[in-house]
Design an enzyme around this catalytic site. Sequence first.
Site, PDB file in Angstrom:
ATOM      1  CE  LYS A   1      -3.327  44.062   4.151  1.00 22.93           C
ATOM      2  NZ  LYS A   1      -2.711  42.863   3.601  1.00 22.93           N
TER       3      LYS A   1
ATOM      4  CE  LYS B   1      -4.195  42.360   7.615  1.00 24.80           C
ATOM      5  NZ  LYS B   1      -3.499  41.701   6.564  1.00 24.80           N
TER       6      LYS B   1
END
Length: 327
Positions: free
Chosen positions: A199, A252
């Site tokens: 992320k 992400k």
Amino acid sequence: MSPSYPSSRPRRLRRNAALRRLATQVRLHPADLVLPMFVREGAAEPAPVRSMPGVVQHTVESLRKAAVDAVQAGVGGLAIFGVPSAKDAVGSGGIDPDGILNVALRTLRADLGDAAVLISDLCLDEFTDHGHCGVLRPDGSVDNDATLAVYADMALAQAAAGADLLGPSGMMDGQVGVIRSALDRAGHGDVGIIAYSAKYASGFYGPFRDAVESSLSGDRMSYQQDPARSVEEALHEVALDVAEGADLVMVKPAMSYLDVVRRVADAVNVPVAAYQVSGEYAMVEAAAANGWIDRDRVIAETLTSIKRAGADLVLTYWAVEVARRLG
Ligand code: PBG
């Protein structure tokens, strides 16, 4: 005389719609799509999110109805984010069984039984008054290991509320292992973990912070990944999470990180998710609202590219709309 062009002619398979359909290699399916949903504590009416046209902060009642619609459309899962009415330094609302996220999970589980996969966001940023994903030291830095203890309690609350999969999204080192052992010790061996493994600290989360009314000032560069690091760092993060017991791993954001999605998909034997985040959604909606792009076509193209990069599932705010179109 031999032709001056190669004998393989790629255009043969493009000649008409039936041939193109046969030759398709990346096919979207409703079950690949996970819908992120926001639920606001104490809300009397669903409230539109300014920077995400078409997305709302739900009331518990409107969430229930939207969840049924999503399940009927065939989406693969629902990812639930809570917006509490009060925040504090340690994010107590995330642990409280009567906190909004836990209430929402319990309500949806009772409504939907096993018909829906419920994914809970396991992070403190929605619940802390400083907006960070963890608890702070006196000097204002995020305390990794003190945060892990809170995540373990949050995991137990979410498991008790009925989540199928917990989504630790705070990028604390060791978070998957701590959550896994807390779950196992408490008899929640069947509750899984969809780890936000790679992320990045991203500007594409901007609209999400409107959606959860984030109180963050500053950034998350000290815990989320630096976009300027090589993909190897992401592979290291993913390997740690798999070793700690992640059942699925996530990359992400999605579209600016398709190289990461591809390398992760090649490296692991667990399903790979990609999160098409709020800013990716907002950009397409804004351009479409100006008449600058063909909205439906671009949405399909973005999702196809994410799957082509190797994602098995995609979290997307368009999940229901696209699932209906496919269905
Ligand atoms: C953290 C979390 C964030 C998002 C999902 N989980 C925000 C952040 O890390 O700052 C962003 C999702 C999106 O932008 O759609 N709980």
